[in-house]
Design an enzyme around this catalytic site. Structure first.
Site, PDB file in Angstrom:
ATOM      1  N   PHE C 282      -4.075   9.475 -12.255  1.00 13.94           N
ATOM      2  CA  PHE C 282      -5.257   8.870 -11.631  1.00 13.94           C
ATOM      3  C   PHE C 282      -5.608   7.513 -12.241  1.00 13.94           C
ATOM      4  O   PHE C 282      -6.748   7.075 -12.172  1.00 13.94           O
ATOM      5  CB  PHE C 282      -6.457   9.832 -11.698  1.00 13.94           C
ATOM      6  CG  PHE C 282      -6.102  11.263 -11.389  1.00 13.94           C
ATOM      7  CD1 PHE C 282      -5.637  11.600 -10.128  1.00 13.94           C
ATOM      8  CD2 PHE C 282      -6.190  12.266 -12.355  1.00 13.94           C
ATOM      9  CE1 PHE C 282      -5.290  12.919  -9.834  1.00 13.94           C
ATOM     10  CE2 PHE C 282      -5.832  13.567 -12.071  1.00 13.94           C
ATOM     11  CZ  PHE C 282      -5.375  13.903 -10.810  1.00 13.94           C
ATOM     12  N   ALA C 553       5.581   1.967  -1.109  1.00 16.27           N
ATOM     13  CA  ALA C 553       6.097   0.708  -0.580  1.00 16.27           C
ATOM     14  C   ALA C 553       7.139   0.113  -1.512  1.00 16.27           C
ATOM     15  O   ALA C 553       8.172  -0.406  -1.071  1.00 16.27           O
ATOM     16  CB  ALA C 553       4.947  -0.269  -0.379  1.00 16.27           C
ATOM     17  N   ILE C 669       2.837   8.491   8.215  1.00 16.59           N
ATOM     18  CA  ILE C 669       2.762   9.503   7.160  1.00 16.59           C
ATOM     19  C   ILE C 669       4.154  10.077   6.944  1.00 16.59           C
ATOM     20  O   ILE C 669       4.824  10.495   7.889  1.00 16.59           O
ATOM     21  CB  ILE C 669       1.753  10.598   7.569  1.00 16.59           C
ATOM     22  CG1 ILE C 669       0.331  10.017   7.615  1.00 16.59           C
ATOM     23  CG2 ILE C 669       1.815  11.780   6.603  1.00 16.59           C
ATOM     24  CD1 ILE C 669      -0.162   9.371   6.338  1.00 16.59           C
ATOM     25  N   LEU C 670       4.609  10.076   5.693  1.00 17.97           N
ATOM     26  CA  LEU C 670       6.005  10.437   5.406  1.00 17.97           C
ATOM     27  C   LEU C 670       6.208  11.942   5.296  1.00 17.97           C
ATOM     28  O   LEU C 670       7.285  12.450   5.594  1.00 17.97           O
ATOM     29  CB  LEU C 670       6.467   9.757   4.117  1.00 17.97           C
ATOM     30  CG  LEU C 670       6.384   8.221   4.133  1.00 17.97           C
ATOM     31  CD1 LEU C 670       6.881   7.655   2.806  1.00 17.97           C
ATOM     32  CD2 LEU C 670       7.179   7.635   5.298  1.00 17.97           C
ATOM     33  N   ASN C 671       5.179  12.636   4.789  1.00 15.49           N
ATOM     34  CA  ASN C 671       5.292  14.091   4.656  1.00 15.49           C
ATOM     35  C   ASN C 671       3.907  14.678   4.915  1.00 15.49           C
ATOM     36  O   ASN C 671       2.976  14.459   4.136  1.00 15.49           O
ATOM     37  CB  ASN C 671       5.791  14.456   3.243  1.00 15.49           C
ATOM     38  CG  ASN C 671       5.909  15.962   3.035  1.00 15.49           C
ATOM     39  OD1 ASN C 671       5.075  16.746   3.498  1.00 15.49           O
ATOM     40  ND2 ASN C 671       6.936  16.385   2.328  1.00 15.49           N
ATOM     41  N   GLN C 678      -2.688  14.797  -0.837  1.00 10.08           N
ATOM     42  CA  GLN C 678      -3.169  13.549  -1.430  1.00 10.08           C
ATOM     43  C   GLN C 678      -4.549  13.199  -0.891  1.00 10.08           C
ATOM     44  O   GLN C 678      -5.440  12.820  -1.650  1.00 10.08           O
ATOM     45  CB  GLN C 678      -2.202  12.402  -1.102  1.00 10.08           C
ATOM     46  CG  GLN C 678      -0.986  12.331  -1.998  1.00 10.08           C
ATOM     47  CD  GLN C 678      -1.350  11.759  -3.349  1.00 10.08           C
ATOM     48  OE1 GLN C 678      -2.026  12.393  -4.149  1.00 10.08           O
ATOM     49  NE2 GLN C 678      -0.892  10.560  -3.637  1.00 10.08           N
ATOM     50  N   GLY C 741       0.356   3.135   1.247  1.00 11.54           N
ATOM     51  CA  GLY C 741       0.116   4.168   0.237  1.00 11.54           C
ATOM     52  C   GLY C 741      -1.155   4.961   0.517  1.00 11.54           C
ATOM     53  O   GLY C 741      -2.091   4.451   1.123  1.00 11.54           O
ATOM     54  N   GLY C 743      -2.540   7.317  -1.993  1.00 15.75           N
ATOM     55  CA  GLY C 743      -3.001   8.031  -3.187  1.00 15.75           C
ATOM     56  C   GLY C 743      -4.461   7.818  -3.528  1.00 15.75           C
ATOM     57  O   GLY C 743      -5.061   8.622  -4.223  1.00 15.75           O
ATOM     58  N   GLU C 744      -5.015   6.708  -3.081  1.00 17.38           N
ATOM     59  CA  GLU C 744      -6.358   6.389  -3.549  1.00 17.38           C
ATOM     60  C   GLU C 744      -7.411   6.383  -2.460  1.00 17.38           C
ATOM     61  O   GLU C 744      -8.595   6.560  -2.733  1.00 17.38           O
ATOM     62  CB  GLU C 744      -6.328   5.037  -4.282  1.00 17.38           C
ATOM     63  CG  GLU C 744      -5.500   5.182  -5.548  1.00 17.38           C
ATOM     64  CD  GLU C 744      -5.186   3.878  -6.255  1.00 17.38           C
ATOM     65  OE1 GLU C 744      -6.041   3.440  -7.033  1.00 17.38           O
ATOM     66  OE2 GLU C 744      -4.105   3.319  -6.046  1.00 17.38           O
TER      67      GLU C 744
END
Lengths: 329, 168, 777
Positions: C282, C553, C669-671, C678, C741, C743-744
């Site tokens: 994080f 990326a 979205i990749l997965n 996430q 991305g 994640g955040e």
């Protein structure tokens, strides 16, 4: 943790012999003591493991219950007699800690757990009269949101963190003790813990080496109608900001008898004697509940961060009495 | 007396300061049990002692002589995952995986408690013999296991599939 | 940070702005991302599929090896003593009892620590990873309350901890600045973020605000936070001759290796950092003093060292998010159009790094407005260096921005979703660049529909369920697309048709290894189990920070570059006897275990066949990602609409979040499975921020008073409802794989969505986080 010796007590007499040695401490589930030892706050020379002793819960002749001090918190909470006759105790226990900790913690250890004041916990960086008598208290002008509003002193504003104990205070529990030479005595639970006054390091009236062997719940028929309400900063697994344990006996629309205790507000589980006095034989109305709450909190003294607890305690008392009496706002 | 860990007898440490957690991780190299706080506040170190879940960080190992300990390493038998482990993978009940062994051990202990009828903070009727692991019951009972990645939904789904839907 | 370093950063910033101008003007086809990644158009591959984590079986069995779990012979355990004053010098230091304690091998203090250079502080160099630039146990100076003053090594952790407790230190304290209000009154300076000024004015915002018929001008405050990854920071460290091996918990292995080589004055190639599994980061798992101290102590003793921080140690030795005080003012016309947006305020930081929590970032691109005034002022305190924590800037900045938008909606009597739509910009409102892809309207539309937003009663305090007041709130979430320079990957194709990707990236639970395995399989026409993804090792190619939500990326662009090299090499090897003979690299793609002509799939040869004929066991290539110029040409951001339902207890003020939905626009979205986690994970951290998280920094002496998971509350199971997530899945044509991305972004907007829902439930507007029950009683 400093090095220490470990001995498993074979029986109560054996425990008291070992426990009377200089620097000895009794070990229950360890959930508080081991943490405090690791933090450098407790430093016993020897641990006497009493967790295997007195693990029974038995019904007494008069309809009460005798609880061995080694009974695990979960075992007590799930006990049939307790759940039906003293639901406030089951409710208080399951409101505390986590499933894992309740499986480890003993009744004796729960009673003797120490405060969560963060200045008490900061062994190297903060002053604390409870840890080091005469050192001063950094909590009084520090972060004191979780601290006491009742019965505090200029030397200590810490609270007792137990939930179980709040229920025991309301249930007129009696503590069974055994000390040096096999001397036994019984003590009202509400007389066990002390207010801080000038010596916050002395938290109970226990004599050196004296062991809690059992807790007795005398019959309290009205406790069948009892409950525990805990208010905290997240929905589970947090210490109480304020909690209320109560038993109520109704005589029609009038309050026959009542037991009321508060948690999270004082250095000891706080039996609300004044509120009970106001409530007894009065009509069960919001106004009565309000008057009782006001009476109990009349002497409350707020600190910098915890003034809200006064109002919170009043509101929680009123809500719990409303719930038990069926008289809601 | 020895401590029986995943079916193997182990001598208790000579230093009574050693926690059950450190015995597992540092002496026996059973590192599946995790240290998150060492204060009993996160549940990552949860193991089963005689079938009951405990936090091994606050457990002095010497106190557990004569007990039977099951850790995450003891759950999968002959390479086959425990159904709950399978369900955790399927429902993405973790991200970093650090709290996971504790969540899994805790859930197994929790399910046994519920089956036994142990009430919880959200149990309405204390007199009941049967605990239904509703969404609320399950979440309350698992609240001693923190997950900072926030995989709570997946964890609850995995436990539900394993212990509620499977009718265990 | 020194004036010199500030000047350097400013100079870098100036150089960057020249490049930036050129890139803005460049034709799209010249730029990375100018031509969409061919994978974007592939419809039937693995990308997007809810593939379960490939490291899942290991993790659920406890077999994934974390930093503190690498066994080593002769291992010593470290324990660290911390200062108890915020500033001054060590007056006396008595280590004799500790040295005499059982099992002790070393007590290290500034007196006997090896000479080391300070850590290169993050952003001072492309590979710098240090959390601060202070001397590490080199002198008697104290810079923060909690600074390490001694380290003990012993045969067991118990012995080390015991010996540490015997160390006696006294201090000559000096006047310290630990009170925010006092520091702010004395001095503030404009903050620089990544070397760039944050101060920006477009038009006369104050005048526009004053003239606006509807206005909100209020102050929002957010406290300090700590990351609290469940795995505490740890490293297992050994010197093998002159070479340093560090098994770390890291989101920056290459950066850490280079930085440690600088600290110890050795070559970068002499430091090997691995981090195969990270128990949550994080933003916190970079280089802090513990790795340096551990390596120094290992050097002094010639034995391997395990330094596993206690939970208290994590708070004392690694920074968290700093506090913010934000003025948020919006002036609006009667139709809702924003005339002025003012977002200014002050944050606390230290002189020892450069992290002014950049809360204005979301405000730069979220809404159209006629005028803007943005500024983050910095004041300096004597405290541990604060650092990046999930969505630095956006997480706390959106609390202010999105609460204020709600306040404007209330003032206008307008639906808050409709108000946002009115202010939807056609281009980036402050950078004046085109958006690469912005579909927030779609995210709002679909999210509102699924959440049942129209059922919301707009009158605050009007919905009740027994003791509980019920309300709904909404907020925009946003986080930029980043891609940092330095990405590179090695691809190794073997004759059995397997592809190995090697890149110094990280897996902290984001699902990187799984998603990138899917992507690689699709790129090369392979099955999932034919791809190996190796990461978490500084000896692998690339410098790929797991930060800024940029890993996806960065890895994507690196693998694309390596793929070009690999295809060229394979076509060369295929020669004239192949069905592929004569084709150029851009005419072929990976299909069914080999290469094929893109528009004539019949012209195909398997990798195994190509390699056999060429009598090669394997082909290996390294590709380097081009510089990330796409972000200078386009405004690239992810977006989301956060919907929240809360219940507020009218007796106690307790808040329960009963429903939450995040509707995202983050490119492709990749997965679906790991992405959902996430998003949810970010949202849950946002719920913590909204309702309970606060690092208690005692302003009397700068000491953190709740360094524990018992007293610093993070959400538990019962705090978290089932969280619904959805996404537009509209590919960003200018991002590798079409993906930005994720994640955040999940943490952003949550604070405001909760606060706005609480307002709707109770009529109480809380502008100070966390929203604890006392604020609602």
């Amino acid at each position: 943790m400093i090095p220490f010796t470990y001995a498993r007590a074979a029986n109560t007499a054996d425990a008291v012999v070992h426990g009377s040695a200089a620097g000895a401490k009794y070990l229950g589930g360890g959930t508080n003591l081991v943490d405090l030892m690791r933090e450098g706050i407790e430093h016993p020379a020897g641990l006497v493991d009493v967790s295997g002793l007195s693990r029974d819960i038995t019904e007494t002749d008069n309809g009460g219950v005798l609880i061995g001090a080694g009974v695990k918190n979960t075992a007590l909470a799930e006990n049939r007699l307790v759940r039906t006759r003293f639901p406030v105790l089951s409710r208080a226990i399951v409101a505390g800690a986590s499933g894992q900790i309740r499986n480890m913690a003993t009744v004796g250890g729960n009673i003797l757990q120490r405060t969560r004041c963060t200045y008490f916990y900061d062994d190297t960086g903060s002053r604390c009269n409870k840890r080091e008598p005469g050192q001063g208290c950094d909590a009084i002008d520090g972060f004191n949101r979780i601290h006491a509003i009742l019965g505090a002193s200029p030397s200590c504003v810490a609270t007792h963190p137990s939930d179980m104990c709040v229920a025991l205070a309301a249930l007129d529990a009696v503590v069974h003790l055994e000390g040096a030479g096999g001397k036994t005595r019984r003590l009202p639970f509400t007389d066990l813990h002390l207010l801080p006054e000038g010596r916050p390091d002395v938290e109970t009236v226990l004599e050196p080496g004296e062991l809690i062997t059992a807790v007795e719940l005398p019959a309290q028929p009205m406790a069948a109608r009892s409950t525990y309400r805990k208010v905290r900063d997240r929905s589970s697994y947090a210490f109480a900001l304020v909690s209320v344990a109560a038993s109520l006996e109704m005589d029609g629309a009038t309050i026959g008898d009542v037991r009321l205790a508060l948690g999270g507000v004082a250095h000891k589980p706080w039996r609300a004697w004044k509120a009970e006095e106001v409530l007894r034989s009065k009509a069960a109305t919001q106004a009565t509940f309000q008057a009782a709450a006001e009476a109990e909190l009349a002497d409350a003294v707020p600190l910098k961060d915890n003034g809200f607890k006064i109002e919170l305690a009043k509101r929680t008392i009123i809500a719990v009495l409303g719930e038990l009496s069926g008289v809601s706002a | 007396m020895a401590i029986r860990i995943n079916g193997t007898d182990v001598q208790a440490p000579s230093d009574p300061r050693v926690s059950l957690l450190d015995l597992l991780r540092e002496e026996l190299h059973l590192t599946g049990t995790k240290k998150g706080c060492n204060q009993g506040a996160c549940g990552a170190c949860t193991v089963l002692v005689d079938g009951e879940r405990v936090v091994s960080c606050l457990a002095l190992a010497v106190q557990y002589e004569g007990c039977e300990i099951t850790t995450i390493e003891g759950l999968s038998k002959e390479g086959a995952l425990h159904p709950l482990q399978e369900a955790f993978v399927e429902h993405d009940g973790f991200q970093c995986g650090y709290c996971t062994p504790g969540q899994i051990c805790s859930a197994i202990g929790m399910a046994a408690e519920a089956k036994r009828g142990v009430p919880s903070h959200v149990t309405d009727d204390l007199s009941t013999d049967t605990i239904v692991l509703t969404h609320d019951e399950l979440r309350e009972r698992m609240s001693g296991n923190l997950c900072r990645c926030g995989a709570y939904n997946g964890i609850v789904a995995a436990i539900t599939e394993t212990f509620v839907e499977a009718g265990e | 940070m020194s004036i010199l370093e500030q000047a350097k950063q400013a100079a870098q910033g100036a150089a960057q702005s020249v490049i930036q101008k050129a890139v803005e003007l460049a034709p799209e086809s010249w730029l990375p991302g100018g031509k969409p990644d061919p994978l974007i158009h592939q419809k039937h591959g693995l990308i997007g599929k809810p593939v379960s984590r490939i490291d899942g079986p290991l993790k659920v069995q406890g077999k994934a090896t974390f930093a503190a779990e690498f066994p080593m012979d002769g291992l010593l355990y470290a324990s660290v003593a911390f200062s108890t004053v915020p500033k001054g010098r060590i007056a006396s230091l008595d280590t004799s009892a500790a040295e005499a304690a059982p099992g002790v091998v070393l007590v290290m203090t500034y007196r006997n620590a090896p000479r080391m250079k300070p850590m290169p502080v993050f952003m001072s160099n492309a590979k710098a990873a240090g959390g601060d630039n202070l001397p590490v146990m080199q002198d008697d100076r104290i810079h923060w309350n909690g600074q390490p003053v001694a380290l003990v090594l012993a045969e067991t952790q118990e012995q080390a901890d015991h010996a540490k407790s015997l160390i006696r230190v006294t201090y000559e304290a000096e006047p310290a600045t630990t009170r925010f209000v006092e520091a702010k009154a004395q001095n503030t300076q404009p903050g620089l973020f990544m070397g760039q000024p944050m101060k920006q004015e477009i038009g006369d915002a104050e005048a526009a605000l004053a003239a606006a018929p509807v206005k909100v001008d209020v102050t929002y405050t957010t406290p300090r936070h700590n990351h609290n990854a469940i795995e505490p920071h740890a490293a297992t460290i050994v010197w093998q001759g002159d070479e340093l091996l560090v098994h770390d918990a890291s989101q920056a292995v290459t950066h850490t290796a280079w930085s440690l080589s600088e600290v110890f004055g050795i070559e970068e190639s002499q430091v090997h950092v691995t981090s195969p599994y990270v128990g949550g980061g994080f933003g916190s798992k970079s280089l802090w003093q513990h790795q340096v101290l551990g390596a120094a102590a290992a050097k002094l003793t010639g034995r391997p060292v395990r330094i596993a921080l206690s939970r208290e140690g994590v708070y004392r030795m690694t920074g968290g998010r700093t506090l913010t005080e934000q003025r948020m003012a919006i002036g609006a016309a009667q139709d809702g159009r924003f005339e002025a947006i003012i977002h200014t305020g002050t944050v606390a930081m230290t002189h020892h790094n450069a992290m002014p929590e950049p809360f204005i970032l979301p405000t730069r691109s979220a809404y159209a407005a006629r005028t803007f005034k943005l500024d983050v002022e910095v004041t300096y305190l004597d405290m541990i260096a604060n650092t990046f924590m999930r969505a630095p800037g956006e997480s706390v900045g959106t609390f202010a921005l999105e609460s204020a938008v709600d306040e404007v909606a209330v003032a206008l009597g307008m639906d808050p979703v409709a108000l946002r739509m009115v202010n939807e910009p056609s281009e980036d409102p402050t950078e004046k660049k085109p958006f690469s892809s912005r579909n927030i309207v779609e995210a709002y539309r679909t999210g509102a529909e699924r959440f049942g937003w129209t059922k919301r009663n707009p009158v605050p305090g009007s919905v009740r369920d027994g003791e509980w007041q019920v309300g709904m709130g909404v907020a925009t979430s946003t986080y930029p697309y980043h891609r940092m320079p330095g990405g590179a990957a090695r691809l190794t194709l073997t004759r059995d048709g397997r592809m190995k990707v090697e890149i110094a990236a990280h897996e902290m639970g984001m699902g990187t290894s799984t998603a990138q395995t899917q992507v690689t399989a699709d790129r090369f026409g392979l099955q999932l189990d034919q791809v190996d993804f190796a990461y978490g090792d500084s000896f692998l190619p690339g410098q790929v920070l797991a930060g800024g939500s940029q890993q996806t990326a960065s890895i994507g662009a690196s693998v694309v570059a390596a793929q070009h090299a690999m295809v060229a090499e394979l076509l060369k090897l295929a020669g004239n006897d192949s069905p592929l003979a004569g084709l150029r690299a851009d005419e072929v793609g990976g299909m069914e275990g080999g290469l094929a002509k893109l528009d004539e799939p019949g012209r195909h040869e398997t990798y195994a066949s190509i390699l056999s004929r060429a009598q090669r066991d394997e082909v290996a290539v390294v590709g380097s990602a081009p510089p990330p110029l796409e972000t200078m040409h386009w405004s690239m951001h992810s977006w989301g609409a956060m919907f929240c339902e809360v219940r507020v207890n009218s007796v106690t003020g307790e808040v329960r979040v009963s429903r939450f939905l995040g509707s995202f626009d983050c490119g492709r979205i990749l997965n679906a499975k790991t992405a959902s986690s996430q998003f949810r994970g970010g949202i849950i951290m946002g719920l913590g921020m909204a309702l309970m998280e606060e690092t208690q920094f005692d302003e009397r002496n700068g000491r953190i008073m709740n360094p524990s998971l018992a007293e610093y509350h993070v959400p538990v199971h019962l705090d978290v409802p089932e969280i619904d997530v959805m996404w537009t899945d509209i590919a960003d044509p200018h991002a590798p794989m079409g993906a930005r991305g994720i994640g955040e972004i999940g943490i952003t907007g949550v604070g405001a969505a909760v606060a706005n829902a609480i307002y709707n439930a109770t009529g109480k507007r809380i502008r100070d986080l966390p929203i604890t029950l006392d604020k609602l009683m």
